[in-house]
Design an enzyme around this catalytic site. Structure first.
Site, PDB file in Angstrom:
ATOM      1  N   HIS A 130       0.649 -28.089  -2.523  1.00 10.44           N
ATOM      2  CA  HIS A 130       1.537 -27.428  -3.475  1.00 10.44           C
ATOM      3  C   HIS A 130       0.857 -27.244  -4.839  1.00 10.44           C
ATOM      4  CE1 HIS A 130       5.295 -26.112  -5.239  1.00 10.44           C
ATOM      5  NE2 HIS A 130       5.956 -26.357  -4.103  1.00 10.44           N
ATOM      6  N   GLU A 148       1.122 -21.471  -0.620  1.00  9.50           N
ATOM      7  CA  GLU A 148       1.243 -22.632   0.258  1.00  9.50           C
ATOM      8  C   GLU A 148       1.139 -22.182   1.717  1.00  9.50           C
ATOM      9  OE1 GLU A 148       4.931 -24.790  -1.062  1.00  9.50           O
ATOM     10  OE2 GLU A 148       4.837 -23.174  -2.550  1.00  9.50           O
ATOM     11  N   HIS A 205      10.819 -30.040   1.368  1.00 11.03           N
ATOM     12  CA  HIS A 205       9.581 -30.810   1.183  1.00 11.03           C
ATOM     13  C   HIS A 205       9.687 -32.250   1.665  1.00 11.03           C
ATOM     14  CE1 HIS A 205       8.053 -27.320  -0.597  1.00 11.03           C
ATOM     15  NE2 HIS A 205       8.313 -27.550  -1.864  1.00 11.03           N
TER      16      HIS A 205
END
Length: 363
Positions: free
Chosen positions: A194, A328, A118
């Protein structure tokens, strides 16, 4: 490395606790969008350009918030779950926190064992975004956030201008548009929202009885460190097959990793990998709420909140394992190290466009 982008987390936390602003004068707070009828609304924050709440009716007209999150900006700053965040510069994992692009090796911040996830320890979900536009009234209220990512941030090459827009439209459609432009160097870009979804309500228990359909006949198998092997395998005959709707928890006990639970990328069906198309449908039998996810990305990560344990959330609720699912939409994980995957590279002057639509209903 000047300005808000490099302020330490501890300082930003103090600002958030005080309800203050960063060095560039950007206030940190919550913003609401609501339809005219008043039965469909969202809240967002410019900390991480995060989706804080989504309130929609069930089959009896009862309203509830179907997204996990926190009550305060400070909790978002200090939280570990990326609840609702816009994650990047590259969502998901990059193997060994490195890649080679145009003959040059780049090393990233390690925050998932030897891997980067991320965008690093301070990716886009852990910075303050600027509110560029905020139209809270009308038929299609919206808000647009902006973030400038500097060359070398978390190890990634080149300057990048990023915009995220949340918008409501009739009857119950939430659009999320994540766009970016590379300004100076070629760079991988993979932005993802997310959000953690529980259509029974954000504190209503687990989602194991939610019925899930994924319009994806293939997935990307992982090695022991959760990095794609490079194979793109058929879901047919495996625990990963959600082509026909079935309960999320049907095979949970045999899914590898953390005592069960999904955390895997699917290759979305369709000849044009970047065409807007239906990715998934989820329905909660108890409330009758359902949602369809549409997007223009080649992949979608199914994550079943495997590592959410005793997380203090909104309105005094405590979130537990399997208390939500994430869908996602994204590029394939570690695409920058897999030339056989759809490319995630954006070159100077090129635009990255990731569009999502989440369509809610109840019956």
């Amino acid at each position: 490395m000047a300005g808000a982008a490099v302020l330490p987390i501890a300082f930003l936390l103090c600002l958030a606790l005080a309800g203050g602003a960063d060095a560039a004068g950007k206030a940190v707070g919550f913003y609401e969008l609501k339809n005219k009828k008043g039965d469909f609304s969202i809240k967002v924050t410019n900390w991480g350009a995060a989706l804080v709440s989504v309130v929609v009716p069930d089959c009896k007209g009862n309203l509830d918030d179907v997204v996990l999150g926190y009550d305060t900006v400070a909790a978002y700053v200090n939280g570990s779950g990326s609840f609702g965040a816009t994650v990047g510069r590259v969502a998901n994992r990059i193997a060994n926190s490195r890649f080679v692009l145009d003959g040059k090796a780049y090393r990233l911040f390690r925050n998932d064992g030897n891997n980067s996830i991320h965008g690093g320890h301070r990716g886009f979900g852990k910075v303050i975004w600027t509110v560029k536009e905020y139209v809270r009234d009308g038929d299609s209220p919206y808000i647009t956030f902006f973030y400038h990512s500097f060359d070398g941030e978390q190890g990634f090459p080149g300057d990048l201008d990023v915009y995220v827009t949340y918008q409501l439209s009739s009857p119950y459609v939430l659009s999320i548009r994540m766009h970016a432009t590379a300004l100076s160097k070629a760079t991988p870009v993979n932005l993802a929202n997310h959000a953690y979804w529980n259509l029974g309500g954000h504190g209503s228990g687990d989602v194991l009885k939610h019925e899930l359909q994924l319009l994806a006949s293939r997935y990307t198998p992982l090695d022991k460190s959760k990095i794609p092997t490079g194979q793109i395998a058929a879901v047919s005959g495996t625990m990963y097959d959600f082509l026909a709707p079935k309960p999320v928890g049907k095979h949970m006990e045999i899914v590898p990793g953390g005592g069960g639970g999904y955390d895997i990328n699917y290759a979305v069906d369709g000849e044009d990998q970047y065409a807007m198309r239906r990715v998934a449908r989820v329905r909660d039998p108890a409330s009758g709420r359902a949602m369809e996810v549409w997007a223009n990305q080649p992949g979608v990560q199914l994550y079943t909140s495997n590592w959410v344990i005793n997380e203090k959330g909104k309105a005094g609720k405590v979130y537990q394992q399997y208390g939500a699912l994430c869908l996602e939409t994204q590029a394939y994980p570690d695409a920058v190290n897999h030339p056989e995957f759809p490319s995630s590279i954006v070159r100077p002057g090129q635009a990255y466009k990731h569009d999502m639509e989440i369509k809610f209903s109840a019956h």
